[in-house]
Write a protein that holds these residues in place. Structure first.
Motif, PDB file in Angstrom:
ATOM      1  N   TYR A 191       0.842  -1.192   0.000  1.00  0.00           N
ATOM      2  CA  TYR A 191       0.000   0.000   0.000  1.00  0.00           C
ATOM      3  C   TYR A 191       0.882   1.248   0.000  1.00  0.00           C
ATOM      4  O   TYR A 191       1.973   1.260   0.589  1.00  0.00           O
ATOM      5  N   ALA A 192       0.389   2.290  -0.643  1.00  0.00           N
ATOM      6  CA  ALA A 192       1.056   3.593  -0.639  1.00  0.00           C
ATOM      7  C   ALA A 192      -0.009   4.672  -0.580  1.00  0.00           C
ATOM      8  O   ALA A 192      -1.068   4.546  -1.203  1.00  0.00           O
ATOM      9  N   MET A 193       0.275   5.728   0.189  1.00  0.00           N
ATOM     10  CA  MET A 193      -0.663   6.835   0.363  1.00  0.00           C
ATOM     11  C   MET A 193       0.091   8.156   0.232  1.00  0.00           C
ATOM     12  O   MET A 193       0.357   8.838   1.224  1.00  0.00           O
ATOM     13  N   PRO A 194       0.485   8.519  -0.994  1.00  0.00           N
ATOM     14  CA  PRO A 194       1.231   9.761  -1.169  1.00  0.00           C
ATOM     15  C   PRO A 194       0.415  10.954  -0.685  1.00  0.00           C
ATOM     16  O   PRO A 194      -0.757  11.106  -1.037  1.00  0.00           O
ATOM     17  N   TYR A 195       1.052  11.799   0.127  1.00  0.00           N
ATOM     18  CA  TYR A 195       0.382  12.989   0.663  1.00  0.00           C
ATOM     19  C   TYR A 195       1.336  14.167   0.541  1.00  0.00           C
ATOM     20  O   TYR A 195       2.388  14.187   1.179  1.00  0.00           O
ATOM     21  N   GLN A 196       0.943  15.135  -0.319  1.00  0.00           N
ATOM     22  CA  GLN A 196       1.801  16.282  -0.605  1.00  0.00           C
ATOM     23  C   GLN A 196       3.170  15.753  -1.027  1.00  0.00           C
ATOM     24  O   GLN A 196       3.272  14.956  -1.937  1.00  0.00           O
ATOM     25  N   GLU A 197       4.253  16.183  -0.344  1.00  0.00           N
ATOM     26  CA  GLU A 197       5.582  15.705  -0.742  1.00  0.00           C
ATOM     27  C   GLU A 197       5.983  14.426  -0.012  1.00  0.00           C
ATOM     28  O   GLU A 197       7.097  13.921  -0.198  1.00  0.00           O
ATOM     29  N   ARG A 198       5.096  13.894   0.804  1.00  0.00           N
ATOM     30  CA  ARG A 198       5.403  12.702   1.602  1.00  0.00           C
ATOM     31  C   ARG A 198       4.965  11.432   0.864  1.00  0.00           C
ATOM     32  O   ARG A 198       3.890  11.380   0.284  1.00  0.00           O
ATOM     33  N   TYR A 199       5.815  10.402   0.949  1.00  0.00           N
ATOM     34  CA  TYR A 199       5.484   9.117   0.350  1.00  0.00           C
ATOM     35  C   TYR A 199       5.320   8.102   1.481  1.00  0.00           C
ATOM     36  O   TYR A 199       6.291   7.566   2.006  1.00  0.00           O
ATOM     37  N   ILE A 200       4.070   7.875   1.875  1.00  0.00           N
ATOM     38  CA  ILE A 200       3.742   6.933   2.941  1.00  0.00           C
ATOM     39  C   ILE A 200       3.511   5.572   2.289  1.00  0.00           C
ATOM     40  O   ILE A 200       2.626   5.431   1.440  1.00  0.00           O
ATOM     41  N   TRP A 201       4.296   4.578   2.699  1.00  0.00           N
ATOM     42  CA  TRP A 201       4.188   3.288   2.019  1.00  0.00           C
ATOM     43  C   TRP A 201       4.633   2.157   2.957  1.00  0.00           C
ATOM     44  O   TRP A 201       5.001   2.387   4.099  1.00  0.00           O
ATOM     45  N   GLY A 202       4.564   0.937   2.435  1.00  0.00           N
ATOM     46  CA  GLY A 202       5.074  -0.215   3.155  1.00  0.00           C
ATOM     47  C   GLY A 202       4.307  -0.533   4.427  1.00  0.00           C
ATOM     48  O   GLY A 202       3.072  -0.484   4.462  1.00  0.00           O
ATOM     49  N   VAL A 203       5.043  -0.847   5.488  1.00  0.00           N
ATOM     50  CA  VAL A 203       4.433  -1.254   6.745  1.00  0.00           C
ATOM     51  C   VAL A 203       3.542  -0.154   7.312  1.00  0.00           C
ATOM     52  O   VAL A 203       2.426  -0.424   7.777  1.00  0.00           O
ATOM     53  N   THR A 204       4.010   1.103   7.251  1.00  0.00           N
ATOM     54  CA  THR A 204       3.214   2.215   7.790  1.00  0.00           C
ATOM     55  C   THR A 204       1.880   2.329   7.072  1.00  0.00           C
ATOM     56  O   THR A 204       0.826   2.449   7.707  1.00  0.00           O
ATOM     57  N   ALA A 205       1.909   2.287   5.752  1.00  0.00           N
ATOM     58  CA  ALA A 205       0.659   2.351   4.987  1.00  0.00           C
ATOM     59  C   ALA A 205      -0.201   1.121   5.245  1.00  0.00           C
ATOM     60  O   ALA A 205      -1.435   1.211   5.296  1.00  0.00           O
ATOM     61  N   GLY A 206       0.438  -0.038   5.431  1.00  0.00           N
ATOM     62  CA  GLY A 206      -0.319  -1.254   5.723  1.00  0.00           C
ATOM     63  C   GLY A 206      -1.042  -1.171   7.054  1.00  0.00           C
ATOM     64  O   GLY A 206      -2.179  -1.629   7.184  1.00  0.00           O
ATOM     65  N   ILE A 207      -0.395  -0.565   8.051  1.00  0.00           N
ATOM     66  CA  ILE A 207      -1.037  -0.394   9.355  1.00  0.00           C
ATOM     67  C   ILE A 207      -2.183   0.606   9.261  1.00  0.00           C
ATOM     68  O   ILE A 207      -3.242   0.423   9.876  1.00  0.00           O
ATOM     69  N   ILE A 208      -1.997   1.664   8.481  1.00  0.00           N
ATOM     70  CA  ILE A 208      -3.083   2.635   8.267  1.00  0.00           C
ATOM     71  C   ILE A 208      -4.267   1.938   7.603  1.00  0.00           C
ATOM     72  O   ILE A 208      -5.430   2.170   7.971  1.00  0.00           O
ATOM     73  N   ARG A 209      -3.984   1.090   6.640  1.00  0.00           N
ATOM     74  CA  ARG A 209      -5.062   0.347   5.982  1.00  0.00           C
ATOM     75  C   ARG A 209      -5.765  -0.573   6.982  1.00  0.00           C
ATOM     76  O   ARG A 209      -6.989  -0.725   6.952  1.00  0.00           O
ATOM     77  N   SER A 210      -4.999  -1.159   7.897  1.00  0.00           N
ATOM     78  CA  SER A 210      -5.597  -2.015   8.925  1.00  0.00           C
ATOM     79  C   SER A 210      -6.523  -1.204   9.830  1.00  0.00           C
ATOM     80  O   SER A 210      -7.593  -1.691  10.230  1.00  0.00           O
ATOM     81  N   LEU A 211      -6.119   0.027  10.170  1.00  0.00           N
ATOM     82  CA  LEU A 211      -6.996   0.899  10.966  1.00  0.00           C
ATOM     83  C   LEU A 211      -8.292   1.171  10.212  1.00  0.00           C
ATOM     84  O   LEU A 211      -9.387   1.098  10.787  1.00  0.00           O
ATOM     85  N   TYR A 212      -8.180   1.459   8.930  1.00  0.00           N
ATOM     86  CA  TYR A 212      -9.387   1.694   8.118  1.00  0.00           C
ATOM     87  C   TYR A 212     -10.268   0.447   8.094  1.00  0.00           C
ATOM     88  O   TYR A 212     -11.489   0.534   8.312  1.00  0.00           O
ATOM     89  N   ASP A 213      -9.659  -0.710   7.808  1.00  0.00           N
ATOM     90  CA  ASP A 213     -10.438  -1.943   7.730  1.00  0.00           C
ATOM     91  C   ASP A 213     -11.150  -2.247   9.046  1.00  0.00           C
ATOM     92  O   ASP A 213     -12.279  -2.738   9.052  1.00  0.00           O
ATOM     93  N   THR A 214     -10.478  -1.963  10.160  1.00  0.00           N
ATOM     94  CA  THR A 214     -11.042  -2.285  11.469  1.00  0.00           C
ATOM     95  C   THR A 214     -12.158  -1.335  11.862  1.00  0.00           C
ATOM     96  O   THR A 214     -13.211  -1.762  12.349  1.00  0.00           O
ATOM     97  N   VAL A 215     -11.955  -0.030  11.642  1.00  0.00           N
ATOM     98  CA  VAL A 215     -12.865   0.956  12.183  1.00  0.00           C
ATOM     99  C   VAL A 215     -13.915   1.430  11.180  1.00  0.00           C
ATOM    100  O   VAL A 215     -15.056   1.680  11.551  1.00  0.00           O
TER     101      VAL A 215
END
Length: 217
Positions: A191-215
């Motif tokens: 998973y990747a969630m580019p935000y402005q100049e930030r490239y959020i990806w990998g484990v961090t993006a996967g955990i964010i996706r887990s938060l979305y899936d859960t809540v």
């Protein structure tokens, strides 16, 4: 005369966090045994792809700041000189030491060490299902609420920058992109969630996706 009527914006913010707390409390136990990790998008790699023996226990803190303009999630950018995951976007966190005792204590300790976030400024909301990484870690994501924006100080040995991303952006599945790279001769997806100049990806993006899936999913 002071008005006894609640501020509509404050009431909406309270409702947003009440919904987050209630959903997490209700749904997290149902998802506690859910299989989350790098291998979800890469079924051929299996959990703990590079692990030797038992997985290493770790914890991260997901700090969510209450803000009148909308809730925001605190993230860090790791320094470029680190031996692992240099320069990447990450939540505060690390290995669970024996003296920590619990994932929550480990996450709070790491957050104070990395970004100067005092534990008395944090209200824990709940935990997500463990996230299994290809490098052999079992990470417990600990969700927390910050009622005010704290004064933070990055540990220069580990953190190059501290920044915020709107919770609404991260919880919008339209922003959850699937990217891939060739690693050790195999194409790996993440998973990747580019935000402005930030490239959020990998484990961090996967955990964010887990938060979305859960809540929210």
């Amino acid at each position: 005369m002071t008005s006894t009527y609640p501020n509509p914006e404050t009431a909406a913010l309270d409702a947003e966090f009440m919904s987050l707390r209630e959903r997490l409390a209700e749904r997290a136990p149902l998802f506690g045994g859910r299989d989350t990790g790098d291998h979800v998008l890469n079924p051929d790699m299996g959990p703990y792809a590079k692990a030797k023996g038992a997985p290493k226990d770790a914890a991260v803190l997901i700090p969510i700041i209450r803000d009148m303009d909308g809730a925001a999630v605190l993230l860090t950018q790791r320094t470029a000189h680190l031996s692992a995951h240099a320069g990447q976007i990450a939540f505060p966190g690390g290995k669970i030491d024996p003296e920590d005792g619990t994932p929550e204590r480990a996450a709070l300790r790491e957050a104070e060490e990395e970004i100067g976030l005092a534990s008395n400024e944090v209200q824990l909301i709940g935990n997500l299902a463990p996230y299994l990484t290809g490098s052999g870690y079992k990470i417990i994501p600990v969700v927390a609420e910050l009622e005010t924006r704290p004064r933070l100080k990055a540990n220069p040995n580990e953190v190059a920058d501290i920044f915020e991303v709107p919770l609404s952006f991260l919880m919008n599945p339209a922003n959850h992109e699937t990217h891939s790279r060739v690693w050790q001769g195999y194409r790996r997806y993440f998973y990747a969630m580019p935000y402005q100049e930030r490239y959020i990806w990998g484990v961090t993006a996967g955990i964010i996706r887990s938060l979305y899936d859960t809540v929210y999913a």
